[in-house]
Design a protein around this motif. Structure first.
Motif, PDB file in Angstrom:
ATOM      1  N   GLU A   1      34.868  37.549  35.209  1.00 21.16           N
ATOM      2  CA  GLU A   1      35.640  37.837  36.437  1.00 21.16           C
ATOM      3  C   GLU A   1      36.804  36.844  36.520  1.00 21.16           C
ATOM      4  OE1 GLU A   1      36.101  39.912  39.021  1.00 21.16           O
ATOM      5  OE2 GLU A   1      37.446  38.431  39.927  1.00 21.16           O
ATOM      6  N   GLY A   2      38.000  37.394  36.735  1.00 20.42           N
ATOM      7  CA  GLY A   2      39.194  36.552  36.744  1.00 20.42           C
ATOM      8  C   GLY A   2      39.295  35.621  37.941  1.00 20.42           C
TER       9      GLY A   2
ATOM     10  N   VAL B   1      40.805  37.812  32.010  1.00 21.55           N
ATOM     11  CA  VAL B   1      40.907  38.251  30.615  1.00 21.55           C
ATOM     12  C   VAL B   1      42.372  38.546  30.345  1.00 21.55           C
ATOM     13  CG1 VAL B   1      40.200  40.051  28.982  1.00 21.55           C
ATOM     14  CG2 VAL B   1      38.622  39.272  30.756  1.00 21.55           C
TER      15      VAL B   1
ATOM     16  N   VAL C   1      37.501  57.180  43.875  1.00 19.87           N
ATOM     17  CA  VAL C   1      37.995  55.890  44.398  1.00 19.87           C
ATOM     18  C   VAL C   1      36.976  55.118  45.240  1.00 19.87           C
ATOM     19  CG1 VAL C   1      40.411  56.622  44.409  1.00 19.87           C
ATOM     20  CG2 VAL C   1      39.042  56.887  46.485  1.00 19.87           C
TER      21      VAL C   1
HETATM   22  C1  LIG Z   1      41.053  48.892  52.514  1.00 16.61           C
HETATM   23  C2  LIG Z   1      39.993  49.583  51.703  1.00 16.61           C
HETATM   24  C3  LIG Z   1      38.979  50.279  52.347  1.00 16.61           C
HETATM   25  C4  LIG Z   1      37.990  50.917  51.593  1.00 16.61           C
HETATM   26  N1  LIG Z   1      36.993  51.578  52.258  1.00 16.61           N
HETATM   27  C5  LIG Z   1      35.992  52.161  51.549  1.00 16.61           C
HETATM   28  C6  LIG Z   1      34.878  52.744  52.223  1.00 16.61           C
HETATM   29  O1  LIG Z   1      34.803  52.747  53.459  1.00 16.61           O
HETATM   30  N2  LIG Z   1      33.890  53.296  51.454  1.00 16.61           N
HETATM   31  C7  LIG Z   1      33.943  53.299  50.077  1.00 16.61           C
HETATM   32  O2  LIG Z   1      33.035  53.834  49.440  1.00 16.61           O
HETATM   33  N3  LIG Z   1      34.984  52.719  49.420  1.00 16.61           N
HETATM   34  C8  LIG Z   1      35.995  52.146  50.118  1.00 16.61           C
HETATM   35  N4  LIG Z   1      37.022  51.524  49.452  1.00 16.61           N
HETATM   36  C9  LIG Z   1      37.051  51.558  47.968  1.00 16.61           C
HETATM   37  C10 LIG Z   1      36.189  50.452  47.348  1.00 16.61           C
HETATM   38  O3  LIG Z   1      36.592  49.223  47.836  1.00 16.61           O
HETATM   39  C11 LIG Z   1      36.309  50.545  45.836  1.00 16.61           C
HETATM   40  O4  LIG Z   1      35.826  51.793  45.386  1.00 16.61           O
HETATM   41  C12 LIG Z   1      35.488  49.504  45.086  1.00 16.61           C
HETATM   42  O5  LIG Z   1      35.557  48.245  45.684  1.00 16.61           O
HETATM   43  C13 LIG Z   1      35.995  49.459  43.636  1.00 16.61           C
HETATM   44  O6  LIG Z   1      35.234  48.561  42.884  1.00 16.61           O
HETATM   45  P1  LIG Z   1      35.620  48.218  41.389  1.00 16.61           P
HETATM   46  O7  LIG Z   1      34.605  47.289  40.897  1.00 16.61           O
HETATM   47  O8  LIG Z   1      35.868  49.476  40.635  1.00 16.61           O
HETATM   48  O9  LIG Z   1      37.056  47.518  41.470  1.00 16.61           O
HETATM   49  P2  LIG Z   1      37.555  46.162  42.151  1.00 16.61           P
HETATM   50  O10 LIG Z   1      36.900  45.926  43.433  1.00 16.61           O
HETATM   51  O11 LIG Z   1      39.049  46.278  42.116  1.00 16.61           O
HETATM   52  O12 LIG Z   1      37.075  45.036  41.114  1.00 16.61           O
HETATM   53  C14 LIG Z   1      37.792  44.703  39.953  1.00 16.61           C
HETATM   54  C15 LIG Z   1      37.522  43.237  39.637  1.00 16.61           C
HETATM   55  O13 LIG Z   1      38.240  42.904  38.451  1.00 16.61           O
HETATM   56  C16 LIG Z   1      38.787  41.604  38.612  1.00 16.61           C
HETATM   57  N5  LIG Z   1      39.911  41.466  37.688  1.00 16.61           N
HETATM   58  C17 LIG Z   1      41.163  41.992  37.779  1.00 16.61           C
HETATM   59  N6  LIG Z   1      41.889  41.641  36.706  1.00 16.61           N
HETATM   60  C18 LIG Z   1      41.089  40.900  35.918  1.00 16.61           C
HETATM   61  C19 LIG Z   1      41.252  40.284  34.644  1.00 16.61           C
HETATM   62  N7  LIG Z   1      42.400  40.354  33.957  1.00 16.61           N
HETATM   63  N8  LIG Z   1      40.208  39.607  34.116  1.00 16.61           N
HETATM   64  C20 LIG Z   1      39.005  39.527  34.760  1.00 16.61           C
HETATM   65  N9  LIG Z   1      38.801  40.080  35.981  1.00 16.61           N
HETATM   66  C21 LIG Z   1      39.822  40.770  36.532  1.00 16.61           C
HETATM   67  C22 LIG Z   1      39.182  41.552  40.066  1.00 16.61           C
HETATM   68  O14 LIG Z   1      39.328  40.207  40.511  1.00 16.61           O
HETATM   69  C23 LIG Z   1      38.015  42.277  40.716  1.00 16.61           C
HETATM   70  O15 LIG Z   1      36.981  41.396  41.071  1.00 16.61           O
HETATM   71  C24 LIG Z   1      38.020  50.868  50.171  1.00 16.61           C
HETATM   72  C25 LIG Z   1      39.034  50.150  49.516  1.00 16.61           C
HETATM   73  C26 LIG Z   1      40.004  49.506  50.271  1.00 16.61           C
HETATM   74  C27 LIG Z   1      41.057  48.719  49.557  1.00 16.61           C
END
Ligand SMILES: Cc1cc2nc3c(=O)[nH]c(=O)nc-3n(C[C@H](O)[C@H](O)[C@H](O)COP(=O)(O)OP(=O)(O)OC[C@H]3O[C@@H](n4cnc5c(N)ncnc54)[C@H](O)[C@@H]3O)c2cc1C
Ligand SMILES: C=Cc1c2[nH]c(c1C)Cc1[nH]c(c(CCC(=O)O)c1C)Cc1[nH]c(c(C)c1CCC(=O)O)Cc1[nH]c(c(C)c1C=C)C2
Length: 478
Positions: A36-37, A263, A454
Motif C-alpha cells: 500500500e502506497g 509501487v 464502482v
Molecule cells: C464519496 C464516495 C462515496 C462512496 N459511497 C459509496 C457507498 O455508499 N457504497 C458503496 O458501495 N461504495 C461507495 N463508494 C465507492 C467505494 O468507496 C469504492 O468502491 C471502494 O472504496 C473501492 O475500493 P478499491 O480497493 O477498489 O479502491 P481504493 O479505495 O481506491 O484503493 C486503492 C488503494 O491503492 C492505493 N494506491 C494507489 N496508488 C498506489 C501505488 N502506486 N502503490 C501502492 N498503493 C497505491 C491507494 O492508496 C488505495 O489505498 C463511494 C466512493 C466515494 C469516493
C-alpha cells in the motif's frame, strides 16, 4: 509454490489477500505480500471519530444487501466475525423510501412504489406509469453501447432521463449521464432491450424465469438479510470497521503488509515479475493489481505500452465532501436518505446525505454535502480553499433545508480522482486490457473498482474473481 503480491491496500486489495489465504491451499501459495502506497489501509473507506464524539464518513457509508455481490460481502462480514456489529436498514425504512431531488430550488420525492408511480407528482408532468408504457411501445435499437441518458430518454422519455437518471448518475458515479455507459452501469437494462425489445418485458421475463444458483445466496447470513428485508447495511463505529477486520484477518493469516511506499514499476524477470516500490524490490510469480486503473497504467507501462494506454483512457471524477454535525437531532424535518441535484440545476452540489436519518447519533444531526464530480474543475478550479467548500455546503443547507444553525463540527476533504467514470465503450476497454494481458501471458490480474463496478461490493467481488482465476492458472480446483 507461488509467491503472490497484491498492489493497493483498499478494500479490494485486502479482500484479495483474504481470499488468497482462504480459497487457495497454503501448499500452493508460499507467500502473500500486500503493498500500500499510503500510510493507512482502506483507500476511500474512512470513518472518522471527530473530537466532539460524532462519527463522520468520508466515502462510502452503506453497502447494498441485494444481488450476488451484496450477498458475497455479507458472507465476508460473517466470516470476519462482524455479524454482531452490523447495523441494517430494512426496506420500508424512511431512508429507503424517501430519495429526493431538488428542482427549481424545491425538494421532490422520487416515486418509490407502484402507487406513487400511478400518480402525477411534481416535477413530473405525467405519472411514471406513462413512461413505463412508452418503453413497451418504443422500437428496439440494436447497438453495442450508448449513454445512460440517451438510452433512458429514448425508451422512457425526457423527464425520466432528466429527473431520475441524471441525478442518479451524480449520486452514484458523481458523473455525467450523457457520457456514462448504459452497457457497463445498467447492463441488464441494455440486455433486456437487445434480447426482448423492451426493458419492462425483459424485466418481467427475468422475474419469472431466472433463479441464480450462486452458493453465497444460500448462506445463513444472506438468508437472514433476505428474511429481514435488508436494503443496506453498515457497521458499528462506521464502515471502516470492515477494513480493520480485514486487516486483522490477513495479518493473522500471515500476509506481509508493506505501507508507505507506492509501487512505481513492474518489470518482467523471466517468468516472474519484479515489483519496485520506494527503494525496495520484491519478486512475484503473480501480481493482483487492486490499484485505481490510472495507477495500474503507470506501473504497467514497462510491461505493455498498449495496456497502459487502455488503462489510462478510463477517466476519474473528483468529489469534495463536507461533513457537518449539529448539536440537536431535529434539524431535518423530512426523514430521507437525502437529496440529489440534477445537472440542469445551477448548483455546485451533487447531493446531500442525511446521515443521521439512516443511523441516528445521540442529540446530533449529521449531514454530508457532496460537490463537484465530473464538473469539479469547471466549478471549483483545481485547488478550492476549505473555507470555499465549507461556505458552499452551509449555503446549500440554509437555502434548501432552512438550516441556519452553525455546525458544531465539520470536516472538508477533496477526494481527488475518487470515482472511475465508466463512459460509453468502458466494457470494451476493460475486455481489451484483459485480452492484452492474456496475449502477452503477463502474470497480472486487474481488480478493484475501476473495472467491473464502482461500489464496495463490486470491488470485493472483483478481488474474489481475480483469486478464483489465479486458482485456475495454478491448476487448483476450487
Ligand atoms: C464519496 C464516495 C462515496 C462512496 N459511497 C459509496 C457507498 O455508499 N457504497 C458503496 O458501495 N461504495 C461507495 N463508494 C465507492 C467505494 O468507496 C469504492 O468502491 C471502494 O472504496 C473501492 O475500493 P478499491 O480497493 O477498489 O479502491 P481504493 O479505495 O481506491 O484503493 C486503492 C488503494 O491503492 C492505493 N494506491 C494507489 N496508488 C498506489 C501505488 N502506486 N502503490 C501502492 N498503493 C497505491 C491507494 O492508496 C488505495 O489505498 C463511494 C466512493 C466515494 C469516493
Ligand atoms: C451526491 C454524490 C454521491 C452520493 N453517493 C455517491 C456519490 C458520488 C457515491 C455512491 N453512492 C452509492 C454508491 C455505491 C453503488 C453500488 O454499486 O452499490 C456509490 C459509489 C450508493 C447509492 N447512493 C444512491 C443510490 C441510489 C445508491 C445505490 C445503492 C442504494 O440504493 O443505496 C443515491 C444517493 N447518493 C448520494 C445521495 C445524496 C443519494 C440520494 C439521495 C450521495
Amino acid at each position: 509454490m507461488a509467491k503472490v503480491v497484491v498492489l493497493g491496500g483498499g478494500v479490494a486489495g485486502l479482500a484479495a489477500s483474504h481470499y488468497i489465504r482462504t480459497l487457495l491451499p497454503s501448499s500452493a501459495v508460499a507467500s502473500v505480500c500486500l503493498i500500500e502506497g499510503s500510510l493507512r489501509l482502506g483507500g476511500w473507506m474512512q470513518s472518522v471519530q471527530h473530537d466532539s464524539g460524532v462519527l463522520l464518513e468520508a466515502g462510502p457509508r452503506t453497502l447494498r444487501a441485494a444481488g450476488t455481490a451484496g450477498a458475497n460481502t455479507l458472507v465476508l462480514a460473517h466470516d470476519l466475525g462482524l455479524e454482531g456489529k452490523i447495523r441494517s436498514v430494512s426496506y420500508g425504512h424512511p431512508t429507503t423510501m424517501n430519495r429526493m431531488i431538488k428542482v427549481n430550488g424545491a425538494l421532490h420525492r422520487l416515486p418509490s412504489s407502484l402507487s406513487t408511480a400511478l400518480k402525477k407528482t411534481p416535477p413530473f408532468t405525467k405519472p411514471l406509469l406513462v413512461a413505463l408504457l412508452q418503453d413497451l411501445r418504443s422500437e428496439k435499437v440494436c447497438n453495442c453501447d450508448e449513454s445512460l441518458y440517451s438510452f433512458v430518454n429514448r425508451r422512457f422519455g425526457r423527464e425520466v432521463a432528466t429527473y431520475v437518471i441524471d441525478p442518479l448518475a451524480r449520486g452514484v458515479f458523481a458523473g455525467n449521464a450523457r457520457e456514462l455507459s448504459v452497457k457497463s452501469l445498467a447492463k441488464s437494462l441494455h440486455a433486456y432491450e437487445q434480447r426482448h425489445g423492451s426493458v419492462i418485458k425483459g424485466a418481467c421475463f427475468d422475474v419469472f424465469t431466472q433463479r441464480s444458483r450462486d452458493s453465497v445466496l444460500t448462506h445463513p447470513m444472506v438468508k437472514k438479510a433476505r428474511k429481514e428485508k435488508w436494503a443496506v447495511w453498515s457497521l458499528q463505529e462506521g464502515i471502516e470497521t470492515l477494513i480493520k477486520a480485514l486487516e486483522r484477518d490477513v495479518v493473522d493469516r500471515g500476509v506481509d503488509i508493506r505501507l508507505g511506499h507506492p509501487v512505481n514499476k513492474l518489470s518482467q524477470n523471466g517468468r516472474c515479475l519484479k515489483i519496485s516500490f520506494g527503494s525496495n524490490e520484491i519478486s512475484a510469480d503473480h501480481v493482483i493489481s487492486c490499484l485505481p486503473c490510472s495507477q495500474a497504467a503507470s506501473v504497467c507501462g514497462n510491461l505493455s505500452k498498449d495496456l497502459a494506454q487502455l488503462l489510462n483512457a478510463i477517466p476519474f471524477a473528483t468529489v469534495a465532501v463536507v461533513n457537518l454535525a449539529y448539536d440537536r437531532s431535529d434539524l431535518v424535518t423530512q426523514p430521507a436518505f437525502g437529496y440529489l441535484v440534477p445537472s440542469c440545476e445551477p448548483s455546485k452540489v451533487l447531493g446531500v446525505i442525511f446521515d443521521t436519518c439512516t443511523f441516528p447519533q445521540a442529540n446530533k444531526t449529521v449531514l454530508t454535502v457532496m460537490m463537484g464530480g465530473y464538473w469539479f474543475n469547471s466549478l471549483f478550479g483545481t485547488h478550492p480553499s476549505e473555507e470555499k467548500l465549507l461556505s458552499t455546503a452551509i449555503d446549500e443547507l440554509r437555502s434548501t433545508l432552512g438550516i441556519s444553525d452553525h455546525p458544531s463540527a465539520w470536516r472538508t476533504q477533496v477526494l481527488r480522482a475518487c470515482i472511475p467514470q465508466y463512459v460509453v465503450g468502458h466494457t470494451e476497454v476493460v475486455a481489451s486490457a484483459r485480452r492484452l494481458i492474456d496475449q502477452h501471458k503477463l502474470p497480472v490480474s486487474l481488480a478493484g473498482n475501476s473495472y467491473d463496478g464502482v461500489g464496495v461490493n463490486d470491488a470485493i467481488l472483483s478481488a474474489k474473481a481475480a483469486v478464483q482465476n489465479l486458482a485456475t492458472t495454478l491448476g487448483i480446483k476450487l
